[in-house]
Write a protein that holds these residues in place. Structure first.
Motif, mmCIF file in Angstrom:
data_model
loop_
_atom_site.group_PDB
_atom_site.id
_atom_site.type_symbol
_atom_site.label_atom_id
_atom_site.label_comp_id
_atom_site.label_asym_id
_atom_site.label_seq_id
_atom_site.Cartn_x
_atom_site.Cartn_y
_atom_site.Cartn_z
ATOM 1 N N THR A 6 0.859 -1.176 0.000
ATOM 2 C CA THR A 6 0.000 0.000 0.000
ATOM 3 C C THR A 6 0.894 1.224 0.000
ATOM 4 O O THR A 6 2.085 1.128 0.285
ATOM 5 N N ASP B 22 -10.231 1.228 -0.040
ATOM 6 C CA ASP B 22 -10.026 0.611 -1.349
ATOM 7 C C ASP B 22 -8.831 1.200 -2.089
ATOM 8 O O ASP B 22 -8.469 0.742 -3.172
ATOM 9 N N GLY B 23 -8.201 2.200 -1.471
ATOM 10 C CA GLY B 23 -6.885 2.600 -1.935
ATOM 11 C C GLY B 23 -6.840 3.365 -3.239
ATOM 12 O O GLY B 23 -5.774 3.550 -3.802
ATOM 13 N N ARG B 24 -7.991 3.823 -3.733
ATOM 14 C CA ARG B 24 -7.954 4.557 -4.998
ATOM 15 C C ARG B 24 -7.168 5.855 -4.870
ATOM 16 O O ARG B 24 -6.629 6.350 -5.835
ATOM 17 N N PHE C 256 -4.354 6.589 -3.642
ATOM 18 C CA PHE C 256 -2.912 6.634 -3.870
ATOM 19 C C PHE C 256 -2.499 6.028 -5.206
ATOM 20 O O PHE C 256 -1.324 5.781 -5.446
ATOM 21 N N TRP D 126 3.895 3.292 -11.581
ATOM 22 C CA TRP D 126 3.836 2.170 -10.646
ATOM 23 C C TRP D 126 3.310 0.965 -11.399
ATOM 24 O O TRP D 126 2.158 0.963 -11.834
ATOM 25 N N HIS E 153 -13.994 -5.511 6.883
ATOM 26 C CA HIS E 153 -13.855 -4.772 5.631
ATOM 27 C C HIS E 153 -13.839 -5.702 4.426
ATOM 28 O O HIS E 153 -14.420 -5.418 3.388
ATOM 29 N N TYR E 154 -13.155 -6.828 4.567
ATOM 30 C CA TYR E 154 -13.046 -7.735 3.426
ATOM 31 C C TYR E 154 -14.122 -8.822 3.441
ATOM 32 O O TYR E 154 -14.032 -9.802 2.707
ATOM 33 N N PRO F 261 -11.288 -7.799 -4.516
ATOM 34 C CA PRO F 261 -10.070 -7.033 -4.232
ATOM 35 C C PRO F 261 -8.972 -7.962 -3.738
ATOM 36 O O PRO F 261 -9.261 -8.984 -3.124
ATOM 37 N N ARG G 31 -3.789 -8.491 -0.169
ATOM 38 C CA ARG G 31 -2.462 -8.015 0.178
ATOM 39 C C ARG G 31 -2.154 -6.690 -0.482
ATOM 40 O O ARG G 31 -1.658 -5.779 0.148
ATOM 41 N N TYR G 32 -2.446 -6.601 -1.771
ATOM 42 C CA TYR G 32 -2.130 -5.373 -2.481
ATOM 43 C C TYR G 32 -3.327 -4.448 -2.409
ATOM 44 O O TYR G 32 -4.237 -4.516 -3.221
ATOM 45 N N GLU G 33 -3.291 -3.607 -1.424
ATOM 46 C CA GLU G 33 -4.419 -2.739 -1.196
ATOM 47 C C GLU G 33 -4.640 -1.818 -2.394
ATOM 48 O O GLU G 33 -3.698 -1.282 -2.957
ATOM 49 N N GLY G 34 -5.884 -1.654 -2.768
ATOM 50 C CA GLY G 34 -6.199 -0.750 -3.853
ATOM 51 C C GLY G 34 -6.112 -1.399 -5.214
ATOM 52 O O GLY G 34 -6.349 -0.755 -6.222
ATOM 53 N N ARG G 35 -5.764 -2.692 -5.252
ATOM 54 C CA ARG G 35 -5.710 -3.349 -6.545
ATOM 55 C C ARG G 35 -6.648 -4.537 -6.540
ATOM 56 O O ARG G 35 -6.746 -5.252 -5.552
ATOM 57 N N GLU H 5 -2.896 -7.421 -15.794
ATOM 58 C CA GLU H 5 -1.588 -6.794 -15.915
ATOM 59 C C GLU H 5 -0.499 -7.831 -16.135
ATOM 60 O O GLU H 5 0.436 -7.622 -16.898
#
Lengths: 559, 300, 333
Positions: free
Chosen positions: A48, A214-216, A218, A234, C52-53, C95, C98-102, C110
């Motif tokens: 993150t 949800d990290g959008r 960053f 990135w 959350h998850y 989601p 581990r990789y937050e936001g992805r 990818e």
């Protein structure tokens, strides 16, 4: 049939020619040097970039170049104060109220950095819905813990504490007052930790709100920071690039034009990349390469002290010989730490004859342990296991890694030789190992601990009764009381005296067997300047710069 | 059909198969490469399996360290050199061979038995049987093996037997597909159809006509499997299953050697040499076996 | 034949369902969760993270929710061509833990093209080397033209990628300085040619192993066939040796090769963890293993699902080819 083989040959030759043509170009590091870009090995893919959610070192390396807190990392001294967003601060006479005066600084979206941003950020940390792993770092703020806990597990009849009660006050746009639970001279140093970093409220609110995970916010293009660099590209498992932030308050003193972070998980790959001129610096050096570099190209290898201890946990909840303190002491005394370091680790580590690493100003632990085989044998005999007779077969648990395996093999051998006892080795996959440790399903387990800030407290606190990171089942009332008293003391010298007494109890009882104090060994290109030894390896990247140096001969060509 | 005649038929069958094997053996030892492979392999296996005796005779030990000595290149006192903990590499290689040859063979046998049986049933059985059985193979292919292995270690401990279960469970899959493809192809071939019209029993068709014909690909694929299995063993011990340090295996020695190849090349070269020469010998043996057992080559 | 393919495609659904169910059960029963770490997370925080998850819901609910999310809901081919499963099929793999936001969709979209590209090079290499070498060896059995390729093939099999990869990097990367030792794209490079040098060593490492396997299986298959009556007849009829080899012998001789190839192609295209680690390649193989190690439940399920679909489709293609190459075998009974 022969034809296709022929064609394959031709294609291969073409490819080869192409590659040879490319080989004559400049090396990556040399090109990057001209562009002022640092190429850095960064271990793993960052999980993150949210400072309030991050937990790992690779994340910290990136985040701290993108965001700056009230106090920033000092270029060379972890115990010195380097002003970041705060221009100055003052404390009251009692030492429990800090007033920070912010400088004129801007976020990358044009907003001014204000005291409200910090208030928002700390409120965000303390809101349980966010699930910030490092929330307890902020519990030094008055009422912060109550604010948090009254929302997580309210006591019967308890109302959630209103935010106004928390010891944070925005005096004006540029002035922030923080009231602590008690006098705390090392508080400004704690502020260097990323859990105290600010985030931009407008950006957070635009991407799902304060507690959205949800990290959008960053992602590339959305990221808003206030640090010397800003996020450029990135790509997962490949590269993360930051570039100089022209809006940074001290932009003229930022020397690098950018940094490329490579998430290289394999230390061997990382070393090859360094050798091939694809990296300026690595995060690690494979054990077996250290002596070679030391001998052949000492100017490329750097060993700095590091605030961390490698130790073995002992499970005291299991029946058996390990419950006997004499046995534990015998085990601790029969490890020849100097030999382990000189012959196996070779990284200039310090034998851990104590638990808290040295180097914390004002705190000098005594040598509680030593290598003493005859005393160890005497203790074993006294405990009823002369020459290891009747000693049950116990296991050393470790997570699968070359280094842990080698250390375990060596220590197993030392114990066999000195005490006549035979332990088995047991390796487990990382998460299974963590699980086994917390469920007390082990006899002896390998562990390591790195300090969060430069203070013995971050080492000693974890062995208090019931602490989530204790994992040994050890409990000592006097120890708990000493740790508790140390938090309430404002005087550094008294505090350290209390902590030292606590450490002596720990080393008397030995629920853990310290093995060595970490060092931080890296490969560093001579072009990289101002890379100073630091206890916590936290870098303020704005001070790092690259200097033109002649192309380097390769170490591998030297053998 | 009356009982006595059935007995007679069995007797004939036995006699036939006896002469088939005898024939094959004769042809095998006539093949110099195959014989050389066999002899080399037997010597190597004998050396490895007597490593505890060798250790006792020479006073070397796979776990005894000499930290001050550290890694040294091959010398008179340590023929294969020592590793970075100062342990004699020769005795570690021999112990490693014991583990690897043992595991390699046992697991390959498990996978051959399952793979051949499964593949032939699927190929020979009807379309529905085939479809169902092959979908099961698809499923097993896709499951995350690593998690399966971790679960095995967690719930059943570090039993060496589990190692074979784990390896056998994956290695037979491709083999079963190969056998099935072969059987599908063979069962519509002329000689099988002729045998069927002549009234041969299914059992005989399978044993006498199909089985010898799938043996070739099976033997060849097995020579691909053995090294795979030996290396898989080291990956599994990494996940905590099977052989644990300080005990060695060829797989783990090669893995460590590969990491240190620039610094201590002998730690890679020597175990890799033992590993590959053994596999070479096995390979020649396999080829010889295949040729010897090839029904089409047999003198009519 | 269309019925055959249709039936097989319909079989995909229950098979995938079984795979998901089993994988779901497997990953949930393995110890350690996505948030367990050396520095332990406090119980409240863990509670919040699980909430959350959606990990606090009863397991069956999580399972059905997942099934609901991965059910294809639409078909949008242009989006699918970009590996966008969400826009293309309405499949939401959730989601990453581990990789937050992805999201898992993003991670697969990818990384799969990377693994696919590398795998394609490796397979090409394997085919171009393996099959000619195996055929040659069979035709010239027990001559030098047999021994040399077959011995090299054996070397290729004996040298695992964790030896071959570092060895190549060392020799061609560090000593000879021909290729970069790691990476996937040239920094600042734009064209395919700029990136190509990065791809040669990994493709070689990956390809050699399969080339070796192919060579051995081809040789075996060819030997099997060359002795068969119909080949002898064809030879006796005076057909040229090349025609016999290509038209008749190779066709049957490749049968075991083809059966071997289905799973191999799926494996190669979906990435090799070891090679991606050694050469620092951002492919699917790394996600595959790292997800299991990190207990990134959704990523494990997503990659398994993806891999399973790939392998089943490829096995289907293999079965079609098997039938096409063997005219006596029919799709229908």
């Amino acid at each position: 049939m022969k034809k296709s083989g022929f064609f394959a040959g031709i294609i291969f030759l073409i490819l080869l020619g192409l590659a040879v043509g490319c080989g004559s170009k400049l090396k990556d590091v040399e090109r990057a040097q001209r562009e002022g870009i640092l190429l850095r090995g960064n271990n793993t893919e960052p999980e993150t970039l949210d400072p309030h959610v991050a937990t790992g070192v690779p994340e910290n390396q990136i985040i701290s170049s993108l965001i700056e807190g009230l106090i920033a990392y000092h270029p060379s001294d972890d115990t010195a104060i380097e002003f970041g967003m705060a221009e100055r601060f003052e404390t009251n006479a009692a030492g429990d109220v800090y007033t920070f005066h912010l400088r004129d600084a801007k976020w990358t979206n044009g907003d001014a950095v204000t005291a409200r941003d910090f208030e928002y950020s700390y409120r965000r940390m303390l809101t349980p819905e966010l699930g910030a792993e490092y929330v307890s770092m902020l519990f030094v703020i008055k009422n912060a813990q109550r604010y948090y806990e009254s929302r997580v597990q309210p006591k019967p009849g308890e109302q959630p504490l209103p935010w106004e009660e928390v010891g944070l006050k925005v005096l004006d746009e540029k002035t922030l007052e923080i009231t602590l639970t008690g006098p705390m001279p090392h508080f400004p140093l704690m502020l260097k930790h990323y859990s105290w970093f600010p985030v931009n409220p407008r950006n957070i609110e635009a991407h799902g709100g304060m507690t959205n995970r949800d990290g959008r916010w960053f992602a590339v293009g959305n990221f808003v920071g206030n640090g010397p660099f800003r996020l450029k590209t990135w790509r997962t498992n490949q590269i993360l690039e930051v570039e100089k932030n022209p809006d940074y308050w001290d932009a003229e003193n930022v020397k690098l034009n950018g940094i490329r972070f490579f998430p290289v998980e394999s230390v061997d790959t990382e070393r090859r990349m360094f050798e091939a001129g694809q990296l300026h610096l690595t995060g690690n050096v494979p054990l077996h390469e250290i002596p070679i570099y030391r001998e052949k190209s000492p100017h490329l290898i750097r060993t700095d002290p590091y605030l961390g201890t490698y130790f073995y946990r002992v499970n005291l909840t299991r029946e058996g010989p390990m419950r006997d303190v004499r046995v534990r002491r015998a085990l601790a005394l029969s490890i020849d730490r100097a030999s382990l370091i000189d012959n196996v680790l070779k990284g200039g580590q310090t034998p851990a004859h104590y638990f808290v690493p040295r180097g914390i100003p004002g705190y000098t632990p005594k040598d509680y342990l030593r290598f003493d085989p005859s005393e160890a044998r005497r203790l074993m005999a006294e405990a009823g296991y002369p020459e290891g007779r009747d000693f049950p077969v116990l296991e050393i648990l470790y997570n699968t890694r070359e280094e842990h395996k080698t250390i375990a093999e060596t220590i197993q051998q030392m114990w066999r030789q000195t005490l006549g006892i035979d332990l088995r080795l047991h390796n487990q996959e990382w998460k299974v190992y963590l699980d086994a440790q917390s469920n007390f399903e082990y006899d002896i387990a390998r562990a390591g601990w790195i300090g969060d800030f430069v203070d013995p407290y971050t080492f000693l606190e974890m062995f208090t009764t019931g602490n989530g990171n204790n994992d040994t089942g050890w409990s000592n009332e006097r120890y708990d009381a000493l740790i508790a008293r140390s938090i309430r003391t404002g005087q550094t010298s008294t505090r350290f005296a209390l902590l030292e007494e606590a450490e002596s109890i720990l080393m008397e009882e030995l629920p853990i067997i310290p093995i060595y104090i970490y060092t931080n060994t890296i490969l560093l290109h001579p072009a990289v300047k101002n890379w100073n030894p630091k206890l916590l390896d936290n870098r303020n990247m704005k001070y790092i710069y690259l200097e033109e140096v002649p192309p380097q001969p390769r170490a591998s060509k030297l053998y | 059909m009356s009982a006595p005649s059935a007995n007679r038929e069995e007797a004939v069958l036995q006699e036939e198969s006896f002469s088939l094997w005898e024939d094959a053996w004769r042809r095998l030892i006539q093949n110099r490469l195959a014989l050389g492979g066999l002899v080399f392999f037997v010597i190597m296996a004998a050396l490895c399996f007597s490593s505890p005796v060798i250790a006792w005779l020479t006073g070397l030990s796979y776990q005894e360290q000499d930290l001050a000595l550290g890694a040294t290149s091959p010398s008179l006192s340590h023929w294969f050199g020592t590793d970075d903990l100062g342990r004699d590499q020769l005795i570690r290689c021999l112990y490693g061979g014991m583990v690897s040859i043992g595991v390699g063979f046992a697991a390959t046998c498990v996978s051959i038995v399952i793979g051949v049986a499964y593949g032939s049933i699927a190929g020979y059985g009807g379309r529905k049987t085939d479809a169902a059985m092959m979908r099961i193979v698809d499923i097993l292919y896709s499951l995350p093996f690593i998690i399966f292995v971790i679960l095995l270690t967690v719930y059943f401990g570090r039993n060496i037997f589990l190692l074979f279960v784990a390896i056998g469970c994956v290695e037979w899959l491709t083999l079963s597909r190969i056998v099935r493809g072969q059987v599908l192809h063979l069962k519509v071939q002329q000689f099988v159809e002729v045998a069927r019209t002549l009234g041969s029993k299914e059992k005989d068709i399978i044993l006498k006509h199909l089985f010898p014909n799938v043996l070739g690909p099976v033997i060849i694929y097995s020579t691909l499997t053995v090294p795979g299995v030996m290396l898989l063993e080291s990956a599994l011990s990494f996940l905590g299953l099977g052989v644990q340090p300080p005990m060695s295996s060829w797989g783990s020695l090669i893995k460590e050697g590969a990491e240190k190849m620039e610094v201590y090349p002998w730690l890679l070269i020597l175990p890799a040499l033992l590993f590959s020469t053994t596999l070479f010998s096995l390979n020649f043996l396999g080829d010889g076996l295949r040729d010897a057992l090839d029904p089409k080559d047999s003198p009519k | 034949m269309f019925r055959f393919i249709l039936i097989r495609l319909l079989q995909l659904v229950p098979v995938l369902l079984v795979i998901i169910t089993l994988t779901f059960a497997l990953v949930r029963s393995v110890p350690g969760g996505p948030f367990s770490a050396e520095r332990k997370v406090s119980e409240h925080v863990l509670e919040k993270l699980n909430e959350h998850y959606g990990l606090n819901d009863p397991l069956y609910l999580q399972y059905f929710n997942y099934l609901k999310n991965i059910c294809p809901k639409k078909l949008n081919l242009p989006a699918l061509a970009d590996f966008d499963l969400k826009e293309g099929l309405g499949i939401d793999l959730g989601p990453s833990f581990r990789y937050e936001g992805r999201t898992v969709n993003e991670l697969i979209a990818e990384s799969f093209p990377v693994s696919f590209e590398l795998g394609a090079y490796a397979l090409l290499l394997a085919l171009l080397i393996g099959i000619p070498a195996g055929t040659l060896a069979a035709l010239k059995k027990n001559t030098l033209l047999d021994y040399i390729p077959m011995s090299s093939a054996m070397m290729g099999i004996c040298l695992p990628s964790f030896v071959l990869g570092p060895l190549f990097a060392l020799v061609f990367g560090l000593w000879l300085d021909w290729f970069p030792v790691s990476g996937w794209q040239a920094p600042g490079g734009f064209s395919w040619a700029d990136d190509l040098p990065y791809k040669i060593l990994p493709a070689l490492t990956l390809g050699i192993f399969y080339a070796a396997g192919l060579a051995r299986l081809t040789r075996g298959g060819m030997l099997e066939v060359l002795n068969q009556d119909y080949i002898r007849t064809a030879r006796a009829k005076g057909l040229s040796s090349f025609t016999v080899t290509v038209k008749h012998a190779l066709r049957a001789g490749l049968l075991p090769v083809i059966s071997y190839f289905g799973p191999v192609v799926a494996g190669v295209l979906s990435g090799s963890f070891i090679i991606e680690m050694i050469f620092q390649i951002p492919g699917l193989g790394r996600h595959f293993i790292n997800a299991a190690n990190n207990r990134d439940y959704t990523l494990v399920l997503g990659t398994v699902l993806f891999y399973a679909t790939l392998i089943i489709l490829l096995n289907l293609i293999v079965d079609i080819i098997l039938v096409l190459m063997n005219p006596k075998l029919k799709f229908e009974k």
